[in-house]
Design a protein around this motif. Structure first.
Motif, PDB file in Angstrom:
ATOM      1  N   HIS A 103       0.761  -1.186   0.034  1.00 57.35           N
ATOM      2  CA  HIS A 103       0.151  -0.083   0.206  1.00 57.35           C
ATOM      3  C   HIS A 103       0.840   1.234   0.008  1.00 57.35           C
ATOM      4  CE1 HIS A 103      -3.226   2.986   1.081  1.00 57.35           C
ATOM      5  NE2 HIS A 103      -3.912   1.944   0.920  1.00 57.35           N
ATOM      6  N   LEU A 104       0.578   2.235  -0.713  1.00 52.22           N
ATOM      7  CA  LEU A 104       1.511   3.508  -1.277  1.00 52.22           C
ATOM      8  C   LEU A 104       1.733   4.001   0.020  1.00 52.22           C
ATOM      9  CD1 LEU A 104       0.331   4.411  -4.501  1.00 52.22           C
ATOM     10  CD2 LEU A 104       2.522   3.457  -4.048  1.00 52.22           C
ATOM     11  N   LYS A 105       0.601   4.159   1.078  1.00 52.85           N
ATOM     12  CA  LYS A 105       0.604   4.872   2.148  1.00 52.85           C
ATOM     13  C   LYS A 105       1.163   4.175   3.421  1.00 52.85           C
ATOM     14  CE  LYS A 105      -1.437   8.778   0.260  1.00 52.85           C
ATOM     15  NZ  LYS A 105      -0.801   9.896   0.222  1.00 52.85           N
ATOM     16  N   TYR A 106       1.472   2.877   3.432  1.00 51.29           N
ATOM     17  CA  TYR A 106       2.082   2.340   4.537  1.00 51.29           C
ATOM     18  C   TYR A 106       3.429   1.558   4.477  1.00 51.29           C
ATOM     19  CZ  TYR A 106      -2.621   2.311   6.416  1.00 51.29           C
ATOM     20  OH  TYR A 106      -3.927   2.528   6.756  1.00 51.29           O
ATOM     21  N   VAL A 107       4.300   1.628   5.289  1.00 50.25           N
ATOM     22  CA  VAL A 107       5.509   1.157   5.449  1.00 50.25           C
ATOM     23  C   VAL A 107       5.707   0.111   6.556  1.00 50.25           C
ATOM     24  CG1 VAL A 107       6.347   2.825   6.908  1.00 50.25           C
ATOM     25  CG2 VAL A 107       7.861   1.704   5.214  1.00 50.25           C
ATOM     26  N   LYS A 108       6.330  -1.071   6.050  1.00 54.31           N
ATOM     27  CA  LYS A 108       6.666  -2.013   7.137  1.00 54.31           C
ATOM     28  C   LYS A 108       7.658  -1.713   7.977  1.00 54.31           C
ATOM     29  CE  LYS A 108       7.430  -7.015   7.839  1.00 54.31           C
ATOM     30  NZ  LYS A 108       7.643  -8.402   7.023  1.00 54.31           N
ATOM     31  N   GLU A 109       7.539  -1.803   9.298  1.00 55.23           N
ATOM     32  CA  GLU A 109       8.092  -1.371  10.514  1.00 55.23           C
ATOM     33  C   GLU A 109       8.944  -2.546  11.014  1.00 55.23           C
ATOM     34  OE1 GLU A 109       9.341   1.643  11.822  1.00 55.23           O
ATOM     35  OE2 GLU A 109       8.341   2.683  10.246  1.00 55.23           O
ATOM     36  N   GLY A 110       8.429  -3.773  11.040  1.00 48.61           N
ATOM     37  CA  GLY A 110       9.306  -4.792  11.726  1.00 48.61           C
ATOM     38  C   GLY A 110       8.436  -5.778  12.027  1.00 48.61           C
ATOM     39  N   GLU A 111       8.653  -6.825  12.823  1.00 47.37           N
ATOM     40  CA  GLU A 111       8.148  -7.823  13.232  1.00 47.37           C
ATOM     41  C   GLU A 111       8.309  -8.353  14.686  1.00 47.37           C
ATOM     42  OE1 GLU A 111       9.427 -11.129  10.418  1.00 47.37           O
ATOM     43  OE2 GLU A 111       8.301 -10.219   8.737  1.00 47.37           O
ATOM     44  N   ARG A 112       7.447  -8.966  15.345  1.00 46.92           N
ATOM     45  CA  ARG A 112       7.359  -9.525  16.546  1.00 46.92           C
ATOM     46  C   ARG A 112       6.807 -10.872  16.777  1.00 46.92           C
ATOM     47  NH1 ARG A 112       8.108  -5.415  20.620  1.00 46.92           N
ATOM     48  NH2 ARG A 112       7.160  -6.803  22.179  1.00 46.92           N
ATOM     49  N   ASN A 113       7.177 -11.495  17.789  1.00 44.70           N
ATOM     50  CA  ASN A 113       6.823 -13.040  18.019  1.00 44.70           C
ATOM     51  C   ASN A 113       5.506 -13.128  18.853  1.00 44.70           C
ATOM     52  OD1 ASN A 113       8.103 -14.236  15.669  1.00 44.70           O
ATOM     53  ND2 ASN A 113       9.803 -14.346  17.016  1.00 44.70           N
ATOM     54  N   ALA A 114       4.547 -13.564  18.864  1.00 45.70           N
ATOM     55  CA  ALA A 114       3.549 -13.822  19.847  1.00 45.70           C
ATOM     56  C   ALA A 114       2.553 -14.731  19.227  1.00 45.70           C
ATOM     57  CB  ALA A 114       2.732 -12.410  20.117  1.00 45.70           C
ATOM     58  N   SER A 115       1.754 -15.429  20.345  1.00 41.06           N
ATOM     59  CA  SER A 115       0.849 -16.511  20.066  1.00 41.06           C
ATOM     60  C   SER A 115      -0.718 -15.987  20.572  1.00 41.06           C
ATOM     61  CB  SER A 115       1.140 -17.721  20.640  1.00 41.06           C
ATOM     62  OG  SER A 115       1.217 -17.546  22.106  1.00 41.06           O
ATOM     63  N   THR A 116      -1.602 -16.481  19.749  1.00 38.69           N
ATOM     64  CA  THR A 116      -2.885 -16.096  20.714  1.00 38.69           C
ATOM     65  C   THR A 116      -2.938 -16.964  22.006  1.00 38.69           C
ATOM     66  OG1 THR A 116      -3.923 -16.125  18.261  1.00 38.69           O
ATOM     67  CG2 THR A 116      -5.490 -16.835  20.257  1.00 38.69           C
ATOM     68  N   TRP A 117      -3.743 -16.157  22.550  1.00 37.35           N
ATOM     69  CA  TRP A 117      -3.723 -16.534  24.224  1.00 37.35           C
ATOM     70  C   TRP A 117      -5.190 -16.510  24.389  1.00 37.35           C
ATOM     71  CZ3 TRP A 117      -0.051 -18.409  27.060  1.00 37.35           C
ATOM     72  CH2 TRP A 117      -0.006 -18.597  28.499  1.00 37.35           C
ATOM     73  N   PRO A 118      -5.596 -17.820  25.078  1.00 34.51           N
ATOM     74  CA  PRO A 118      -5.022 -19.010  25.169  1.00 34.51           C
ATOM     75  C   PRO A 118      -4.457 -19.659  23.909  1.00 34.51           C
ATOM     76  CG  PRO A 118      -6.948 -19.052  26.435  1.00 34.51           C
ATOM     77  CD  PRO A 118      -7.045 -17.933  25.529  1.00 34.51           C
ATOM     78  N   ASP A 119      -3.303 -20.395  23.906  1.00 38.21           N
ATOM     79  CA  ASP A 119      -2.705 -20.759  22.723  1.00 38.21           C
ATOM     80  C   ASP A 119      -3.446 -21.744  21.939  1.00 38.21           C
ATOM     81  OD1 ASP A 119      -0.810 -21.633  20.893  1.00 38.21           O
ATOM     82  OD2 ASP A 119       0.862 -21.895  22.332  1.00 38.21           O
ATOM     83  N   LEU A 120      -3.695 -21.382  20.921  1.00 38.01           N
ATOM     84  CA  LEU A 120      -4.685 -22.173  20.016  1.00 38.01           C
ATOM     85  C   LEU A 120      -3.712 -23.337  19.111  1.00 38.01           C
ATOM     86  CD1 LEU A 120      -6.940 -19.522  18.369  1.00 38.01           C
ATOM     87  CD2 LEU A 120      -7.420 -21.162  20.004  1.00 38.01           C
ATOM     88  N   ASP A 121      -2.423 -23.230  19.497  1.00 39.06           N
ATOM     89  CA  ASP A 121      -1.333 -24.284  18.913  1.00 39.06           C
ATOM     90  C   ASP A 121      -1.588 -23.916  17.213  1.00 39.06           C
ATOM     91  OD1 ASP A 121       0.521 -26.175  18.566  1.00 39.06           O
ATOM     92  OD2 ASP A 121      -1.026 -27.801  18.261  1.00 39.06           O
TER      93      ASP A 121
END
Length: 218
Positions: free
Chosen positions: A186-204
């Protein structure tokens, strides 16, 4: 504060998943608490009708989805992003992002969701965390622009992509977190980075859905 789940939330949950419960749960790497479905929900005992209702009437607020958790962790780690500002959490669900923004020092936080039960869950979860939020069920009823618009886990449906343009009308700065769409263009957005996380409670969930991408407006 009581450990008994709010009755009105239980009734809304039972309309979709009979006999399911809610419990107060502390989210990983935070001090945030939410009313969420217990991790030991016996899904193997659900009949076809219950599974159909879950798919068609998904109570999104009973989980803290990976992107919402990741965005909440980010706000608490970098409170200067919202400190003293007016913030809107779009598609608030459980309210985790809105609550984190308030705890990070935002002057005013609006939890926005079209689902009235989600807004009720936001209210109860705000009480758990000792914060005050404002509530809105229609983005288009917002008066003026907020300083920061936050949106986590809202791009899972292709039909929601138009919101990327709509957000520009309502926020001076927009941040989007998503684990399902890895590299949208998208022309108006730029990717800033990534983070790791899981849905809680963990859905595997699959590993690929535990990697959350962050985007902001240019």
């Amino acid at each position: 504060m009581s450990s008994l789940a709010p009755q009105h939330l239980l009734e809304a949950l039972h309309a979709v998943i009979p006999d399911a419960g809610l419990s107060r749960q502390v989210l990983p790497e935070t001090s945030l608490e939410l009313w969420l479905i217990p991790p030991d929900l016996p899904t193997e005992k659900m009949d076809d009708e219950v599974i159909r209702r879950i798919w068609n009437e998904t109570p999104y607020w009973i989980f803290c989805w990976a992107s919402g958790l990741s965005m909440a962790q980010w706000l608490l780690a970098e409170p200067e992003r919202v400190r003293g500002k007016t913030v809107l959490d779009f598609g608030a669900g459980s309210g985790v992002v809105a609550i984190a923004a308030k705890l990070a020092g935002a002057a005013r936080v609006i939890a926005c969701d079209i689902d009235q039960v989600s807004l009720a869950a936001c209210r109860e979860n705000a009480l758990l965390n000792g914060v005050e939020l404002e509530y809105l069920d229609d983005l288009y009823a917002l008066e003026g622009k907020v300083d920061v618009l936050l949106a986590a886990d809202v791009l899972y449906d292709q039909s929601n992509r138009f919101f990327l343009d709509e957000f520009l009308r309502f926020g001076h700065e927009v941040w989007v977190a998503d684990s399902r769409v890895k590299n949208f263009s998208h022309l108006k957005y730029v990717k800033e980075g990534e983070r790791n996380a899981s849905t809680w409670p963990d859905l595997d969930e699959a590993h690929e859905f535990r990697n959350v991408s962050f985007y902001r407006t240019i």
